[in-house]
Design an enzyme around this catalytic site. Sequence first.
Site, PDB file in Angstrom:
ATOM      1  N   CYS A  46       2.957  -4.795   6.949  1.00 50.19           N
ATOM      2  CA  CYS A  46       2.613  -4.560   5.547  1.00 50.19           C
ATOM      3  C   CYS A  46       3.770  -3.895   4.806  1.00 50.19           C
ATOM      4  CB  CYS A  46       1.360  -3.710   5.444  1.00 50.19           C
ATOM      5  SG  CYS A  46      -0.157  -4.625   5.817  1.00 50.19           S
ATOM      6  N   HIS A  89       0.834  -1.205   0.000  1.00 47.43           N
ATOM      7  CA  HIS A  89       0.000   0.000   0.000  1.00 47.43           C
ATOM      8  C   HIS A  89       0.866   1.251   0.000  1.00 47.43           C
ATOM      9  CE1 HIS A  89       0.681   0.917   4.318  1.00 47.43           C
ATOM     10  NE2 HIS A  89       0.558  -0.380   4.536  1.00 47.43           N
TER      11      HIS A  89
END
Length: 421
Positions: free
Chosen positions: A332, A313
Amino acid sequence: MKNILSLTALTLFLAATATPALAQLEEGEKPTEGMIAAGEAPATPISEAETALRFLQNQAAATKWTRTAAADLLAYVERIGEEGLDPADYDPIGLRAALEGNDDAALSATATDIFLRVSSDLALGHVRGDARVDWHMIDPDLDGNEQYAMMQRAVANGSVRDELNSLLPTHPQYAELKGVLATATDPAVIDKVRTNLDRWRWLPRDLGPRYVIVNVPAYTVAIVENGHVVARHRAVVGATKTATPQLSAVATGVILNPWWEVPRSISPAVRGKKGYVSVKDGDGVRYRQPPGPGNSLGRMKVVMPNNYAIYLHDTPAKSLFNRDVRAFSHGCIRTQDALGFAQMLLNNPLWDQARIAEAIAAGKTVKADAAVPTPVYITYFTAAAIKDKGGIFTYNDIYGRDSTVVAGLTDRNGGVLASMK
């Protein structure tokens, strides 16, 4: 005892690769002689070691090794150090003795055992079990049925070397690391190369014509097409306390202007803060952060469902990409130039740069579909061969995992029995 350990490791491998007879067993149930030999379960179970021995004997009887094929297998084992594996793990002394003897049945049994161990390690890696720290990728390259079919082809066609070589990773880095190993003399370099050669074997042999590969120690995200890197982006990965796990997923698109679902583990840190929305969830409350320039996911999140809630992301903290060490996330992968990455990942003429910019400016949450689903591999390689120069570039072992792999490479069972000791 040495033979029993070898057979136990073989039994565990066969169970893991779902040979049909073993795959039908319930948890805690013992395989029986009939299940292995004829598909009919007798009333009295036998020990694991005896089951493996009889299984091996049955397969050896079905595959009668010629002396030429066995000699080819011995030659392969003696040179298996080229793959970063230890020849001694595959009993070349025992195979040579069987070749020099007159017992054809013993030769077939010995050659069968060795072929199974060699083919398993080439296809799936030598280091197994707990020694693969936080590695969650499934390698579909070999199952028990194919393994025996391969062995029979190797003997019937005199193609032992070709059959075994067909299991090796196809990624150029594997061959280039082997080239480094061939000339390396420094023990530290040798261990580094052997460690990363085995990690390549943990992955699927062929990663596909188009894929995304994340290398956590290198802090990079790359898009690869037909063997060539077409885009490489800096990345921020998990901090040591929230390490990024190694996994594979399939990216089907991206979310533009995403909401951030705050993990429960850090919900107390946002409770009462402006810019978060509370939502009743059963007996508790969960928090969400709406889209916007300060959203923790930035302006883009890749749609890549997986069991670990790990995604690629964007991020509002762009300055972190300028640092050499970039292990700051909760797991992440924050990706530099996330919108440019999204456009290339989507590879969809309906979502060109202008369309993506327009959607971002509108501020609404939108899902953009990729033209073709793309595999994503989140890996952990601490060395890369320098193409055509015969050296390697090393990355910091940020999670301290290399020593575990080195230890597994010195264990005949690759660490697979660690939980049983």
